[in-house]
Design a protein around this motif. Structure first.
Motif, PDB file in Angstrom:
ATOM      1  N   PRO A 141       0.779  -1.243   0.000  1.00 51.52           N
ATOM      2  CA  PRO A 141       0.000   0.000   0.000  1.00 51.52           C
ATOM      3  C   PRO A 141       0.809   1.291   0.000  1.00 51.52           C
ATOM      4  O   PRO A 141       0.510   2.192  -0.789  1.00 51.52           O
ATOM      5  N   ASN A 142       1.826   1.413   0.861  1.00 51.41           N
ATOM      6  CA  ASN A 142       2.566   2.675   0.972  1.00 51.41           C
ATOM      7  C   ASN A 142       3.288   3.060  -0.317  1.00 51.41           C
ATOM      8  O   ASN A 142       3.588   4.234  -0.533  1.00 51.41           O
TER       9      ASN A 142
ATOM     10  N   ILE B 190      10.369   5.401  -3.114  1.00 48.01           N
ATOM     11  CA  ILE B 190      11.665   4.892  -2.644  1.00 48.01           C
ATOM     12  C   ILE B 190      12.677   6.033  -2.538  1.00 48.01           C
ATOM     13  O   ILE B 190      13.408   6.143  -1.545  1.00 48.01           O
ATOM     14  N   LEU B 191      12.728   6.911  -3.545  1.00 45.36           N
ATOM     15  CA  LEU B 191      13.655   8.051  -3.507  1.00 45.36           C
ATOM     16  C   LEU B 191      13.350   8.949  -2.308  1.00 45.36           C
ATOM     17  O   LEU B 191      14.277   9.403  -1.617  1.00 45.36           O
ATOM     18  N   PHE B 192      12.087   9.195  -2.043  1.00 45.65           N
ATOM     19  CA  PHE B 192      11.693  10.017  -0.888  1.00 45.65           C
ATOM     20  C   PHE B 192      12.208   9.377   0.404  1.00 45.65           C
ATOM     21  O   PHE B 192      12.781  10.053   1.265  1.00 45.65           O
TER      22      PHE B 192
ATOM     23  N   LEU C 297       8.476   7.455   5.270  1.00 46.26           N
ATOM     24  CA  LEU C 297       7.561   7.327   4.132  1.00 46.26           C
ATOM     25  C   LEU C 297       6.826   8.636   3.852  1.00 46.26           C
ATOM     26  O   LEU C 297       6.440   9.342   4.789  1.00 46.26           O
ATOM     27  N   PRO C 298       6.589   8.948   2.576  1.00 46.16           N
ATOM     28  CA  PRO C 298       5.821  10.155   2.265  1.00 46.16           C
ATOM     29  C   PRO C 298       4.332   9.993   2.584  1.00 46.16           C
ATOM     30  O   PRO C 298       3.653  10.945   2.940  1.00 46.16           O
ATOM     31  N   PHE C 299       3.830   8.746   2.462  1.00 47.28           N
ATOM     32  CA  PHE C 299       2.421   8.465   2.728  1.00 47.28           C
ATOM     33  C   PHE C 299       2.348   7.364   3.782  1.00 47.28           C
ATOM     34  O   PHE C 299       2.792   6.246   3.532  1.00 47.28           O
ATOM     35  N   ASP C 300       1.798   7.678   4.941  1.00 43.31           N
ATOM     36  CA  ASP C 300       1.726   6.686   6.009  1.00 43.31           C
ATOM     37  C   ASP C 300       0.556   7.010   6.922  1.00 43.31           C
ATOM     38  O   ASP C 300       0.341   8.174   7.276  1.00 43.31           O
ATOM     39  N   ASP C 301      -0.231   5.985   7.253  1.00 47.58           N
ATOM     40  CA  ASP C 301      -1.358   6.163   8.164  1.00 47.58           C
ATOM     41  C   ASP C 301      -1.788   4.788   8.644  1.00 47.58           C
ATOM     42  O   ASP C 301      -1.825   3.836   7.862  1.00 47.58           O
ATOM     43  N   SER C 302      -2.096   4.660   9.921  1.00 47.30           N
ATOM     44  CA  SER C 302      -2.521   3.367  10.465  1.00 47.30           C
ATOM     45  C   SER C 302      -3.888   2.952   9.916  1.00 47.30           C
ATOM     46  O   SER C 302      -4.214   1.767   9.867  1.00 47.30           O
ATOM     47  N   ASN C 303      -4.687   3.951   9.492  1.00 45.92           N
ATOM     48  CA  ASN C 303      -5.987   3.676   8.879  1.00 45.92           C
ATOM     49  C   ASN C 303      -5.809   3.567   7.369  1.00 45.92           C
ATOM     50  O   ASN C 303      -5.356   4.504   6.716  1.00 45.92           O
TER      51      ASN C 303
ATOM     52  N   ILE D 202      -2.554   9.087  -0.592  1.00 45.04           N
ATOM     53  CA  ILE D 202      -1.886   8.694  -1.832  1.00 45.04           C
ATOM     54  C   ILE D 202      -2.618   9.285  -3.042  1.00 45.04           C
ATOM     55  O   ILE D 202      -1.990   9.854  -3.939  1.00 45.04           O
ATOM     56  N   SER D 203      -3.929   9.164  -3.050  1.00 47.50           N
ATOM     57  CA  SER D 203      -4.727   9.646  -4.187  1.00 47.50           C
ATOM     58  C   SER D 203      -4.588  11.142  -4.401  1.00 47.50           C
ATOM     59  O   SER D 203      -4.632  11.629  -5.542  1.00 47.50           O
ATOM     60  N   ALA D 204      -4.388  11.883  -3.303  1.00 48.40           N
ATOM     61  CA  ALA D 204      -4.234  13.342  -3.406  1.00 48.40           C
ATOM     62  C   ALA D 204      -2.770  13.757  -3.443  1.00 48.40           C
ATOM     63  O   ALA D 204      -2.465  14.953  -3.501  1.00 48.40           O
TER      64      ALA D 204
END
Length: 439
Positions: A177-178, A203-205, A212-218, A226-228
């Motif tokens: 997912p991430n 990966i570069l980020f 991680l650039p996008f991370d959330d427990s939910n 991610i979509s935005a």
């Protein structure tokens, strides 16, 4: 030290310790008995593969890797089959997992991150030119060779160009997912090229930021981010690095930067060295179909020994980093996916002690010869934590025990190992120097 006894032999390959494990496959260290060359041997249970209708996917993975001959992609040498198993012989790399390098050392300097990113883009560009899309790019699927060069591995989720539908898009949602591109999540079809590129951007980020650039427990919140393309670059990144990341992590695949454009990017081009290699295509796919057949003429011979594997000095050195053997006997090796300790107890006693220690921690214990699988009955952050252990005989009165995460979250594995090690205090061999330090 006595010469190591071969525990198992498959064809011309002497099979050793387990170095990786997945749902349908186990990867073992092996050695070509004729040339002495070390290899990684991926072993699949044929019955499980057929039962779960995975034959097509496994065949695809084999065919994919046979197409790819690039210095930054793991090579596939040979495919063999027995009545019950499929054996995939691959290049063995000694530098370890790229994931461990990130976890142990955190974010990288831009020059170092750029070199790895250049190698990653070179590999993915080549794969795409052969009609192959990885679809599960993440640090855990990147390895390092002895010279510190990047090697892309695990094409289990790869797609070939033949799977593209009439609309020119792929339609199977897969990946971690991430690292997954927004167009993969929306289930309206996607271009494998731009989806892989998004994962490269994540990966570069991670290389430059250390997180991680996008991370959330939910999970739903994660998908929304991610979509935005909802992320912020850390302030220590250079302007050109931020600019490139922003162009890669563009939620619109149509306007997302392409690989040819990346190759011309100012930040990317610094100190860039294009790969030099032989592109000769001599792929033979006859053995891919043959491994699924039951005909005896296609079967490879297997030999087994049911006793703890003996281990010589060469084996010990090959399991450590460089020639420093001290790391083999550290009780705590922080942020590793495996750890080891030595014991003067008999092998059967070690097994009993591990079982006694693991059960109160909520683990089911499965034993086979001198190997054990410990499975947590409660699901953790990434499913049920599975821990594999194996006992090796170093000398007649000394054993080495390898404790390895087979499945689940790495940090949960370390929490488990800390608790386990305190319960095995009387099993672990302590030197006179260790005893002095405890006083």
């Amino acid at each position: 030290m006595n010469k190591a006894k071969v525990k198992r032999r498959v064809g011309k390959y002497e099979v050793g310790r387990t170095i990786g494990e997945g749902t349908f496959a186990k990867v073992k260290f092996a050695r070509n008995a004729e040339t002495g060359e070390p290899v990684a041997l991926k072993i699949l249970d044929k019955e499980k593969v057929l039962k779960h209708k995975m034959a097509e996917q496994i065949g695809r993975e084999i065919s994919t890797m046979k197409l790819i001959k690039h210095p930054n992609v793991i090579r596939l040498y040979e495919v063999m089959g027995s009545k019950t198993k499929i054996f995939i012989v691959m290049e063995f790399v000694t530098g370890g997992e790229f994931f461990d390098k990130i976890v142990n050392h955190g974010r990288m300097r831009e020059d170092e991150a750029r070199r790895y990113f250049q190698q990653l883009i070179n590999a993915i560009d080549y794969c795409h030119s052969r009609g192959v899309y990885h679809r599960d790019l993440k640090p855990e699927n990147l390895l390092l060779d002895a010279y510190g060069n990047l090697k892309v591995s695990d094409f289990g989720f790869s797609a070939l160009s033949q799977q593209v539908r009439d609309d020119g898009l792929l339609h199977t949602s897969c990946g971690t997912p991430n690292y997954v591109a927004p167009e993969v999540l929306n289930d309206r079809g996607y271009d494998g090229t731009t989806a892989d590129l998004w994962s490269c951007g994540v990966i570069l980020f991670v290389l430059l930021a250390g997180y991680l650039p996008f991370d959330d427990s939910n999970l739903m919140n994660l998908y929304k981010k991610i979509s935005a393309a909802e992320f912020n670059c850390p302030p220590w990144l250079s302007f050109n690095a931020m600019k490139l990341i922003t162009r890669i992590l563009d939620p619109n695949p149509i306007t997302r930067i392409t690989i040819p454009e990346i190759l011309e990017d100012k930040w990317f081009k610094k100190d860039y060295m294009p790969p030099v290699f032989d592109e000769k295509d001599d792929s033979n796919f006859n053995d891919v179909e043959a491994v699924f057949k039951d005909s005896e003429e296609h079967h490879v011979t297997e030999k087994k020994e049911e006793q703890p594997a003996a281990m010589n000095a060469f084996d010990l050195i090959s399991m450590s980093k460089g020639l420093n053997l001290a790391s083999l006997f550290d009780v705590e090796q922080e942020f590793k996916r495996e750890t080891r300790f030595t014991s003067k107890c008999p092998a059967n006693e070690i097994i009993s002690k591990i079982e006694e220690a693991a059960k109160p921690l909520g683990f089911d214990v499965h034993k086979k010869n001198y190997k054990m699988r410990l499975e947590n009955v409660k699901a953790g952050r990434k499913g049920n934590l599975n821990v594999a252990t194996e006992i090796f005989q170093v000398a007649p009165s000394l054993h080495m025990v390898e404790v390895r995460k087979a499945k689940g979250d790495t940090l949960e594995f370390h929490e488990f190992y800390k608790k386990l090690s305190t319960r095995l205090d009387d099993v672990v061999w302590k030197t006179e120097e260790d005893m002095q330090e405890m006083k």
